[in-house]
Design a protein around this motif. Sequence first.
Motif, PDB file in Angstrom:
ATOM      1  N   GLU A  92     -71.140  52.077  23.369  1.00  0.00           N
ATOM      2  CA  GLU A  92     -71.325  53.242  24.234  1.00  0.00           C
ATOM      3  C   GLU A  92     -71.858  54.402  23.409  1.00  0.00           C
ATOM      4  O   GLU A  92     -71.487  54.586  22.242  1.00  0.00           O
ATOM      5  N   THR A  93     -72.758  55.184  23.997  1.00  0.00           N
ATOM      6  CA  THR A  93     -73.332  56.323  23.287  1.00  0.00           C
ATOM      7  C   THR A  93     -73.667  57.436  24.278  1.00  0.00           C
ATOM      8  O   THR A  93     -73.893  57.178  25.465  1.00  0.00           O
ATOM      9  N   GLY A  94     -73.720  58.653  23.752  1.00  0.00           N
ATOM     10  CA  GLY A  94     -74.145  59.787  24.559  1.00  0.00           C
ATOM     11  C   GLY A  94     -75.503  60.297  24.148  1.00  0.00           C
ATOM     12  O   GLY A  94     -75.992  61.296  24.686  1.00  0.00           O
ATOM     13  N   SER A  95     -76.140  59.608  23.182  1.00  0.00           N
ATOM     14  CA  SER A  95     -77.461  60.003  22.691  1.00  0.00           C
ATOM     15  C   SER A  95     -78.476  58.916  23.006  1.00  0.00           C
ATOM     16  O   SER A  95     -78.108  57.746  23.170  1.00  0.00           O
ATOM     17  N   PRO A  96     -79.755  59.263  23.065  1.00  0.00           N
ATOM     18  CA  PRO A  96     -80.784  58.242  23.283  1.00  0.00           C
ATOM     19  C   PRO A  96     -80.703  57.158  22.206  1.00  0.00           C
ATOM     20  O   PRO A  96     -80.675  57.472  21.008  1.00  0.00           O
ATOM     21  N   PRO A  97     -80.637  55.893  22.594  1.00  0.00           N
ATOM     22  CA  PRO A  97     -80.500  54.808  21.606  1.00  0.00           C
ATOM     23  C   PRO A  97     -81.713  54.726  20.683  1.00  0.00           C
ATOM     24  O   PRO A  97     -82.858  54.896  21.113  1.00  0.00           O
ATOM     25  N   LYS A  98     -81.441  54.442  19.417  1.00  0.00           N
ATOM     26  CA  LYS A  98     -82.487  54.238  18.416  1.00  0.00           C
ATOM     27  C   LYS A  98     -82.538  52.742  18.103  1.00  0.00           C
ATOM     28  O   LYS A  98     -81.596  52.184  17.545  1.00  0.00           O
ATOM     29  N   VAL A  99     -83.642  52.107  18.480  1.00  0.00           N
ATOM     30  CA  VAL A  99     -83.777  50.659  18.346  1.00  0.00           C
ATOM     31  C   VAL A  99     -84.679  50.337  17.157  1.00  0.00           C
ATOM     32  O   VAL A  99     -85.747  50.940  16.998  1.00  0.00           O
ATOM     33  N   PHE A 100     -84.243  49.396  16.341  1.00  0.00           N
ATOM     34  CA  PHE A 100     -85.037  48.935  15.204  1.00  0.00           C
ATOM     35  C   PHE A 100     -85.363  47.461  15.401  1.00  0.00           C
ATOM     36  O   PHE A 100     -84.491  46.659  15.752  1.00  0.00           O
ATOM     37  N   VAL A 101     -86.633  47.108  15.175  1.00  0.00           N
ATOM     38  CA  VAL A 101     -87.099  45.735  15.372  1.00  0.00           C
ATOM     39  C   VAL A 101     -87.866  45.279  14.137  1.00  0.00           C
ATOM     40  O   VAL A 101     -88.714  46.016  13.616  1.00  0.00           O
ATOM     41  N   ARG A 102     -87.564  44.058  13.684  1.00  0.00           N
ATOM     42  CA  ARG A 102     -88.324  43.439  12.591  1.00  0.00           C
ATOM     43  C   ARG A 102     -88.694  42.021  13.012  1.00  0.00           C
ATOM     44  O   ARG A 102     -87.845  41.273  13.502  1.00  0.00           O
ATOM     45  N   VAL A 103     -89.964  41.666  12.817  1.00  0.00           N
ATOM     46  CA  VAL A 103     -90.450  40.331  13.173  1.00  0.00           C
ATOM     47  C   VAL A 103     -91.243  39.761  12.007  1.00  0.00           C
ATOM     48  O   VAL A 103     -92.152  40.418  11.490  1.00  0.00           O
ATOM     49  N   TYR A 104     -90.903  38.544  11.600  1.00  0.00           N
ATOM     50  CA  TYR A 104     -91.710  37.770  10.666  1.00  0.00           C
ATOM     51  C   TYR A 104     -92.172  36.525  11.422  1.00  0.00           C
ATOM     52  O   TYR A 104     -91.380  35.626  11.702  1.00  0.00           O
ATOM     53  N   GLY A 105     -93.453  36.474  11.755  1.00  0.00           N
ATOM     54  CA  GLY A 105     -93.964  35.374  12.549  1.00  0.00           C
ATOM     55  C   GLY A 105     -94.358  34.169  11.720  1.00  0.00           C
ATOM     56  O   GLY A 105     -94.486  34.236  10.494  1.00  0.00           O
ATOM     57  N   THR A 106     -94.576  33.060  12.412  1.00  0.00           N
ATOM     58  CA  THR A 106     -95.128  31.867  11.770  1.00  0.00           C
ATOM     59  C   THR A 106     -96.642  31.839  11.896  1.00  0.00           C
ATOM     60  O   THR A 106     -97.295  30.909  11.417  1.00  0.00           O
ATOM     61  N   GLY A 107     -97.188  32.852  12.563  1.00  0.00           N
ATOM     62  CA  GLY A 107     -98.627  33.022  12.722  1.00  0.00           C
ATOM     63  C   GLY A 107     -98.891  34.464  13.100  1.00  0.00           C
ATOM     64  O   GLY A 107     -97.959  35.274  13.229  1.00  0.00           O
ATOM     65  N   PRO A 108    -100.156  34.843  13.289  1.00  0.00           N
ATOM     66  CA  PRO A 108    -100.470  36.223  13.672  1.00  0.00           C
ATOM     67  C   PRO A 108     -99.759  36.626  14.965  1.00  0.00           C
ATOM     68  O   PRO A 108     -99.702  35.856  15.921  1.00  0.00           O
ATOM     69  N   LEU A 109     -99.238  37.847  14.979  1.00  0.00           N
ATOM     70  CA  LEU A 109     -98.516  38.353  16.146  1.00  0.00           C
ATOM     71  C   LEU A 109     -99.497  38.931  17.156  1.00  0.00           C
ATOM     72  O   LEU A 109    -100.386  39.711  16.807  1.00  0.00           O
ATOM     73  N   MET A 110     -99.334  38.557  18.408  1.00  0.00           N
ATOM     74  CA  MET A 110    -100.198  39.048  19.477  1.00  0.00           C
ATOM     75  C   MET A 110     -99.543  40.193  20.244  1.00  0.00           C
ATOM     76  O   MET A 110    -100.197  41.168  20.610  1.00  0.00           O
ATOM     77  N   GLU A 111     -98.230  40.070  20.492  1.00  0.00           N
ATOM     78  CA  GLU A 111     -97.558  41.070  21.320  1.00  0.00           C
ATOM     79  C   GLU A 111     -96.081  41.132  20.946  1.00  0.00           C
ATOM     80  O   GLU A 111     -95.426  40.096  20.811  1.00  0.00           O
ATOM     81  N   VAL A 112     -95.574  42.342  20.771  1.00  0.00           N
ATOM     82  CA  VAL A 112     -94.144  42.565  20.557  1.00  0.00           C
ATOM     83  C   VAL A 112     -93.720  43.644  21.543  1.00  0.00           C
ATOM     84  O   VAL A 112     -94.150  44.798  21.444  1.00  0.00           O
ATOM     85  N   GLU A 113     -92.896  43.256  22.512  1.00  0.00           N
ATOM     86  CA  GLU A 113     -92.473  44.162  23.577  1.00  0.00           C
ATOM     87  C   GLU A 113     -90.992  44.484  23.438  1.00  0.00           C
ATOM     88  O   GLU A 113     -90.172  43.584  23.253  1.00  0.00           O
ATOM     89  N   LEU A 114     -90.657  45.744  23.565  1.00  0.00           N
ATOM     90  CA  LEU A 114     -89.266  46.165  23.671  1.00  0.00           C
ATOM     91  C   LEU A 114     -88.955  46.344  25.148  1.00  0.00           C
ATOM     92  O   LEU A 114     -89.649  47.078  25.859  1.00  0.00           O
ATOM     93  N   LYS A 115     -87.913  45.657  25.603  1.00  0.00           N
ATOM     94  CA  LYS A 115     -87.548  45.665  27.014  1.00  0.00           C
ATOM     95  C   LYS A 115     -86.222  46.393  27.220  1.00  0.00           C
ATOM     96  O   LYS A 115     -85.320  46.319  26.387  1.00  0.00           O
ATOM     97  N   ARG A 116     -86.124  47.063  28.349  1.00  0.00           N
ATOM     98  CA  ARG A 116     -84.851  47.595  28.834  1.00  0.00           C
ATOM     99  C   ARG A 116     -84.632  46.955  30.195  1.00  0.00           C
ATOM    100  O   ARG A 116     -85.319  47.273  31.164  1.00  0.00           O
ATOM    101  N   GLY A 117     -83.712  45.999  30.246  1.00  0.00           N
ATOM    102  CA  GLY A 117     -83.591  45.202  31.457  1.00  0.00           C
ATOM    103  C   GLY A 117     -84.843  44.368  31.636  1.00  0.00           C
ATOM    104  O   GLY A 117     -85.278  43.666  30.728  1.00  0.00           O
ATOM    105  N   THR A 118     -85.479  44.473  32.797  1.00  0.00           N
ATOM    106  CA  THR A 118     -86.711  43.720  33.038  1.00  0.00           C
ATOM    107  C   THR A 118     -87.961  44.575  32.837  1.00  0.00           C
ATOM    108  O   THR A 118     -89.072  44.111  33.068  1.00  0.00           O
ATOM    109  N   GLU A 119     -87.782  45.807  32.376  1.00  0.00           N
ATOM    110  CA  GLU A 119     -88.909  46.734  32.206  1.00  0.00           C
ATOM    111  C   GLU A 119     -89.346  46.796  30.746  1.00  0.00           C
ATOM    112  O   GLU A 119     -88.519  46.895  29.834  1.00  0.00           O
ATOM    113  N   THR A 120     -90.656  46.726  30.515  1.00  0.00           N
ATOM    114  CA  THR A 120     -91.196  46.946  29.176  1.00  0.00           C
ATOM    115  C   THR A 120     -91.285  48.447  28.930  1.00  0.00           C
ATOM    116  O   THR A 120     -91.986  49.156  29.646  1.00  0.00           O
ATOM    117  N   ILE A 121     -90.561  48.931  27.911  1.00  0.00           N
ATOM    118  CA  ILE A 121     -90.578  50.371  27.638  1.00  0.00           C
ATOM    119  C   ILE A 121     -91.452  50.715  26.434  1.00  0.00           C
ATOM    120  O   ILE A 121     -91.801  51.882  26.231  1.00  0.00           O
TER     121      ILE A 121
END
Length: 728
Positions: free
Chosen positions: A521-550
């Motif tokens: 639980e928080t009272g501040s806007p969440p700070k999200v950190f993402v790290r991806v190491y692919g097995t090939g070139p990355l085409m798309e990395v989407e951060l989702k909130r529920g079913t919405e891409t933000i």
Amino acid sequence: MDRRMLGKVELYPKGDVVAGSVGTWRLVFKVGKVGIDEGGTIIITRRTVCDSDIPQLEDPSKPGYVTVTTTGEAKLRVRYEGRYHIRPWRGSLVIDVYDGFLKEGDEIVVTYGDRRGGCPGFRMQTFREREHTFRVLVDSFGTGKFYEVEVSPTLKIIGGPPDIVEVVAPSKIVAGEAFRILVRVLDSWGNPSENYRGTVEFESTDAEARLPLRYRFKPEDHGCKWFDGVVLKSPGTHVITVKADDGMEATSNPIMCCREEPPLKLFWGDLHGQTRMTVGTGTVEEYFAFARDVAALDFCSWQGNDFQVTREGWEEVKRMVKSFHKPGRFITFLGYEWSGLTPEGGDHNIYFIRDDEQIHRSSHWLIEDKSDEDTDRYPITELWRTFRGHGGVMAIPHVGGRYANLDLYDPEFIPLIEVHSCHGTFEWFLEEALKKGLKVGFVAGSDDHTGRPGLAYPTQRISREIASFDVKGGLTAVYAEELTRESLWEAMWKRRCYATTGERIILWVEADGHQMGEEYETGSPPKVFVRVYGTGPLMEVELKRGTETIYRHPVSKPRGSSDRRILVEWSGVRSKGRAHRVNWDGELHLSAGRILSVEEFAFDKPQEGAWRFSNQIVKWSSTTSGDVDGVILEIDAPEDAKVTFSTKPITFTFRVGDVTHEPLSVDAGGVNLKVRVWEVSANGGPTRTEFKYVDEDVKAGVNPYWVRVMQRDGSMAWSSPIFVRYEP
């Protein structure tokens, strides 16, 4: 009855058969003492999952042509039916006797791949099987009651010539500490190339690495070889490359080399597959051996349909689970698939932390011994009632023969749902769970029936009525403290895991220091950190909130006009469930200018693909089962030039100048049936990326944050959500 009296069957030629090979086979049935009366029938049936050519009796010049003759004084009426006999023996050649009868010594000769009329032959199934059976059953009196001959003929199907080499390594290791890697050589269908005798050499991005010496494969390797004593010394992310003397080359999955022992390691598994005990092929022993020795999994479970698991079969599963379980090396989980109909629960994989548990089936539908039928639990709410308070049970709903009913979700048993298997990609299932407010993580498996857990490839069309396996099987990645059953169990219950379509993509997501799967639980806007190491070139990395891409991280955004390509991708299924694939065969037309080149994107089968029909027309053959297919176009055209996309599901037009890196999405009906058009880099994105994002638009209440990854080869990954309760 004495089944020797039915007759004797031989299959020629004898000897091993290469998976996917094309040839001619003669099955000779010599009628026994009983004979076969007018109106009698012979059935030659093979397992449901067999994906050899579908026998056809109409065109002697086409593949799969079959002829049936007899030396007896009777006529034969022959047909092929995809769902004639009893599961798991479905696809059947049915031979009716009429205008006479057959006596002892008469022969029926069935020629698979009769080449006399120009047929190229009959293609055998595309996966290995130690005992591939042509099951022969006889109804001598035309009563509808069939008996199997004493010995039905079998073939041994082996891997074919080498097509690719792969190297599999741990995802996390410690600098200076030895680990092992697997090199496997596969044929065109994903089977180990058992007769491979080539030589391989090794390289690494770590200049100080200690690597295996040059090695020549031996007969006892069967196309797969483990190498111990590998050491990386430079902290960072590395890969190991293997080069074969015949020109094959491969790079390993990314390896994170840590300075010191990490608090969490990353382990890979497939928790979902079946064997010949139910609807698949091979033994339970062969199943676990493949998972450990060929797929290089860290953990695995067997999941046979419960209505076929006999009392003796369950005891065998328990023995194999105990036998293969080796903490620190290979972890097994006892389990089965509760296979009730969707309205009463649908398919749920059931797992136990202990290895000596009672099976509670949905039914005894295909089990003759009903003496323990009182242990059945139906609907699934009765199963929950029985397991209430057990403490050592986990259930994972999935989309199989009967997709799981999430209205009957119970948080005491369900921490995870399956979003991908050989049946397809089921993002609709994931989205449905989130819309219902379920706090679940995401996993993937194979639901393999071909004896290849952890390395299941698509099959060819199985029959005219039965679905094939349309995509490569998935994997589940688990962040756990150690490779033990207890540690993995704890991590999965905490949803500290994610799903991939089979590639060992490294994905890490945290919010305000909380790991994937956590709630806070928080009272501040969440700070999200993402790290991806692919097995090939990355085409798309989407951060989702529920079913919405933000947020979409611009990993593949073009770096100028010369780097610009247009990706047209399509995906989805007709309706919920498996085997509801969509036929996207179609074309696109450019009104002005030129299409300079076309690149296929994420096609799954060799018979699918795209081609440049002219400099203004591209055509393709494609089906999707929730997964993505598409084309990447290099276009030289004015901005007002129009592109018309034309398929059976949808036809629409867009302007070249309107295409940006933000996808244009067109709904095509069905379930997640859509087309997306967007611009991408010609060279693909980087293989690794990381970013931070602050959600200033966070909503009051519970917000599930998760990440969806797509690579240029179409491979995907889905992180389990972090559930953030925002109270401003």
